[in-house]
Design a protein around this motif. Structure first.
Motif, short mmCIF file in Angstrom:
data_model
loop_
_atom_site.label_atom_id
_atom_site.label_comp_id
_atom_site.label_asym_id
_atom_site.label_seq_id
_atom_site.Cartn_x
_atom_site.Cartn_y
_atom_site.Cartn_z
N ARG A 21 21.07 32.91 30.98
CA ARG A 21 21.86 32.25 32.03
C ARG A 21 21.21 32.57 33.36
O ARG A 21 20.60 33.61 33.52
CB ARG A 21 23.30 32.77 32.02
N ARG A 22 21.36 31.67 34.31
CA ARG A 22 20.81 31.93 35.64
C ARG A 22 21.85 31.56 36.68
O ARG A 22 22.54 30.56 36.53
CB ARG A 22 19.57 31.08 35.89
N MET A 74 15.63 34.19 30.67
CA MET A 74 17.04 34.50 30.95
C MET A 74 17.94 33.48 30.26
O MET A 74 17.74 32.27 30.41
CB MET A 74 17.31 34.46 32.45
N ASN A 82 18.54 39.72 36.98
CA ASN A 82 18.19 39.39 38.36
C ASN A 82 17.47 40.55 39.04
O ASN A 82 16.45 40.37 39.70
CB ASN A 82 19.45 39.07 39.17
N THR A 130 19.52 34.65 40.61
CA THR A 130 18.34 34.57 39.76
C THR A 130 17.25 33.72 40.43
O THR A 130 16.09 34.14 40.56
CB THR A 130 18.70 33.92 38.41
N TRP A 131 17.65 32.53 40.83
CA TRP A 131 16.69 31.60 41.45
C TRP A 131 16.16 32.18 42.75
O TRP A 131 14.96 32.13 43.03
CB TRP A 131 17.36 30.24 41.71
N PHE A 137 12.33 35.72 34.15
CA PHE A 137 13.03 34.53 34.65
C PHE A 137 13.11 33.45 33.57
O PHE A 137 14.17 32.89 33.30
CB PHE A 137 12.31 33.99 35.88
N LEU A 194 23.37 39.34 33.15
CA LEU A 194 22.80 38.49 34.20
C LEU A 194 22.33 39.28 35.41
O LEU A 194 21.19 39.15 35.85
CB LEU A 194 23.84 37.44 34.60
#
Length: 734
Positions: free
Chosen positions: A425-426, A423, A401, A430-431, A420, A397
């Motif tokens: 998982r976020r 991925m 990022n 990430t966001w 993005f 993760l």
DNA sequence: ATAGGGTTAG
């Protein structure tokens, strides 16, 4: 429904029968391969002993006794476990055997395998004992698997939840899974707590970054009369360093000297870490000097400490003097360069590390990716991306990022968005990285849309997310949207605006020419206005030629920081724009008398995997003559379209003609000329710059993009400009 | 149960 009745144990039955010759034969095996060979041999004589206790037992002891550093030990363990995992369901493994497997897997840093084996054991009817559960919990803690909850329930049903070992493991598992409050709950209910239990709880706070709470727990421990050992002290010192609590560190130091002056190496290193993390390098250095021999951990802490203070050369010399370096020391040095804005050195060191035969882990990769982001070189970025995928970091993760950020900062939003989208998982980072990426490229609408999606998916924004959002609104001129976002921070998300948020708001209002309102915001904010907010206001005043408010902003800024080079530069630009040349000279004089130097403009671009750097007025490039020849040509071509240098961007007391020359030698213009010479027609020219692009260069790039029919992507200190067909993507909001 | 390196923002 769980059964708690112990089942009969067939494996025990096997053990109790008289040993056969085959068994005795097995016991002569000296290595795992040897054992495998014997096993195969016996299979041929139709004696499958692989599922008998003596065989498994022997297999395990051999697996465990092989040297842990060699890869053969992990493959032996692999073999041992696969035998277990393929054993028939009716085996009913004895907990003692299961425990050995679990411990072996944990020791081999194979928690996932341990959990799989455990699941298999359970299906085979294993009834865990007070040693099984702690091992499972530790494995679950390491993988982030929520087997911990299940194990908690099981412990209760088996009546093991009052066992101190099980309780301690529960504390550790809850903490490792981010449930510090649950961990503390179990801890508080423990009837007796040994040093290990305290240690696990302390470590639990540290793992979730709650270092100050760890320190509080230590205080509690002391006041309940418990005497810490060296392990506890090392943990607390580490927490103290990370909390950057120098006072606490000093008192711990005193305490240690008083209670037991024979400090072991762990404690010595941990003490050095406290001081180096707090930036007290004189004390750290003194302790380090007294250390003989210097150990790896302490040396790394010294490297880190100096690097953090920007004394990167000292850090490097300690690093170079280290007789042995491991992954952590390399990573410390690499991140030191990355953080001190020396991305090329960081990447160079990464290559050296690989040449020395070390493979990076994900933490090293984070520094490397971030260094590449700062460098802004797209080809390098693509190379790093391939490296990440090839070496198994694709699904990590944090690395994902960092990649999003890297591609945004290297000018390729498309790559960032692809990562993005893919991925698995976020998290909030990430966001936030993606939102900030869109903001940097001036796509405010998409940033806001992404924020809505983020909320729908239930991810809580943090204060960095809001910095990105406000920044997005500011760079896209979305005033109303920005106001709404700013208001929602405190009202909907309980996040108090900090300096950077006020800075963005001032920027947003200022760029929209609402300079009075921006000033009011500064004067009414609950924090004491700092360099950031006055700087934003001054910047906006420069854009709009608003001298009066600009002077005020510059005055306040210089009161706070008389050596702020940006303030002088902006003020001078502002006066120049208003034609107040006497004031320009006055600013220049003041700057000189105070010994303030303007940070030198520097641009760079990548060509065939190599990064070429250009300083303002640089004549050192090997292809200098060609570059200036091209530059002259470009100026001439642009002149035909009516371009003439805007000398307001020159900060030198020179004659008019010389000012023109100075502006024309701005580093991005040199880089552009170099790019025009060396890249194919139709390809994108990508330039990065350390400062913000000046007005003259901005219009220069716009015209050049039209005349030469080239797309030019320029990254400056605050955002991206994409010049195409005579216009810039920033829409003049910069 | 032990010491050293980490992603967004600045």
């Amino acid at each position: 429904m769980e059964t708690v009745t112990p089942r009969p144990l067939p494996s025990a039955a096997v053990t109790s029968s008289p040993p056969s010759f085959a068994h005795l034969l097995l016991l002569t095996a000296t290595s795992v391969p040897h054992l495998k060979q014997l096993h195969a041999h016996l299979l041929r004589s139709a004696l499958d002993l692989s599922l008998t206790a003596p065989f498994l037992s022997k297999l395990l002891s051999l697996s465990l006794s092989s040297p842990s550093s060699s890869s053969s030990s992990s493959s032996s363990l692999d073999y041992a476990l696969s035998v277990f995992l393929h054993s028939p369901d009716h085996l009913h493994p004895h907990p003692r055997l299961a425990n050995r497997v679990l411990r072996a897997a944990l020791r081999a840093a194979e928690p996932r395998r341990a959990l799989r084996a455990y699941a298999r054991f359970r299906r085979a009817g294993l009834v865990p004992d007070r040693f099984t559960l702690p091992a499972v919990l530790r494995a679950a803690a390491r993988t982030g698997d929520d087997a911990a909850r299940e194990a908690h329930g099981l412990a209760a049903r088996l009546g093991l939840d009052s066992d101190p070992f099980v309780q301690t493991a529960l504390v550790g598992a809850h903490a490792a899974l981010g449930r510090v409050a649950d961990a503390r709950g179990v801890f508080d209910r423990m009837p007796q707590r040994d040093l290990v239990a305290w240690g696990v709880m302390l470590d639990g706070y540290c793992q979730s970054g709650r270092y100050s709470e760890a320190l509080l727990l230590f205080v509690e421990m002391r006041s309940s009369g418990i005497v810490p050992d060296q392990v506890i002290l090392a943990t607390v010192l580490s927490a103290c360093g990370r909390a950057k609590n120098l006072m606490f560190g000093k008192s711990l130091h005193c305490y240690i000297l008083q209670s037991d002056p024979s400090i072991d190496t762990h404690l010595q290193s941990a003490l050095i870490t406290v001081y180096s993390n707090c930036g007290s390098m004189e004390i750290a250095q003194k302790l380090f000097d007294g250390m003989c021999p210097k150990n790896l951990v302490a040396s790394t802490a010294m490297v880190f400490g100096y690097a953090k203070l920007g004394q990167i050369e000292i850090a490097r010399s300690i690093f170079d003097q280290m007789p042995n370096k491991d992954l952590v020391s390399w990573s410390a040095m690499i991140s030191g360069y990355a953080e001190s804005d020396r991305p090329s050195e960081a990447l160079k060191l990464f290559n050296m590390m690989q040449e020395s035969g070390l493979k990076p882990d994900e933490i090293t990769m984070l520094s490397v990716v971030s260094a590449c982001a700062n460098l802004g070189a797209l080809d390098q970025a693509k190379w790093i991306h391939i490296y990440v995928n090839k070496n198994g970091f694709r699904t990590v993760l944090s690395v994902g990022n960092a990649l999003i950020d890297m591609f945004s900062k290297c000018g390729s939003l498309a790559h960032a968005q692809k990562i993005f989208n893919e991925m698995p998982r976020r998290n909030v980072i990430t966001w936030t990285s993606m939102i900030t990426g869109l903001a940097m490229h001036g796509d405010g609408r998409s940033a806001l849309a992404l924020f809505d999606r983020m909320k729908v998916e239930g991810v809580e924004p943090n204060s960095v997310t809001f910095t990105g959002l406000l920044y997005a609104c500011s760079h896209a001129g979305l005033v109303e949207e920005g106001r709404l976002v700013f208001r929602s921070m405190a009202q909907e998300h309980n996040i108090e605006p900090k300096y950077e948020h006020f800075g963005c708001m001032v920027d947003l209002l200022g760029r929209a020419r609402l300079l009075e309102e921006a000033l009011q915001l500064i004067e009414s904010m609950p924090l004491r206005p700092n360099v950031v907010v006055w700087g934003s206001l001054l910047g906006a005043c420069r854009v709009h030629g608003e001298v009066e408010i600009g002077e005020l902003a510059a005055k306040r800024l210089l009161e706070l920081d008389p050596r702020h080079d940006g303030a002088y530069v902006l003020l001078s630009n502002l006066y120049a724009k208003a034609g107040r040349w006497d004031d320009v000279r006055e600013v220049r004089k003041q700057m000189k008398s105070r010994g303030v130097l303007k940070e030198k403009g520097c641009s760079w671009m990548e060509l065939n995997g190599k990064v070429h750097e250009f300083l303002m007025g640089d004549v050192s490039h090997p292809r200098n003559d060609e570059i200036y020849l091209k530059l002259n040509e470009v100026v001439e071509e642009l002149g035909k379209m009516g371009y003439s240098p805007n000398v307001g961007s020159a900060l030198v007391d020179l004659e008019e003609e010389e000012k023109r020359g100075a502006v024309l030698m701005h580093s991005e213009k040199l880089a552009l000329s170099f790019g025009l010479i060396n890249s194919a027609r139709g390809s994108v020219i990508r330039i990065a710059k350390n400062l913000r692009v000046c007005e003259d260069c901005h219009s220069f790039m716009k015209s050049a993009s039209k005349i030469y029919e080239r797309e030019i992507v320029l990254r400056d200190r605050s955002r991206f400009h994409r010049f195409k067909d005579g216009a810039c993507s920033c829409g003049e909001f910069w």
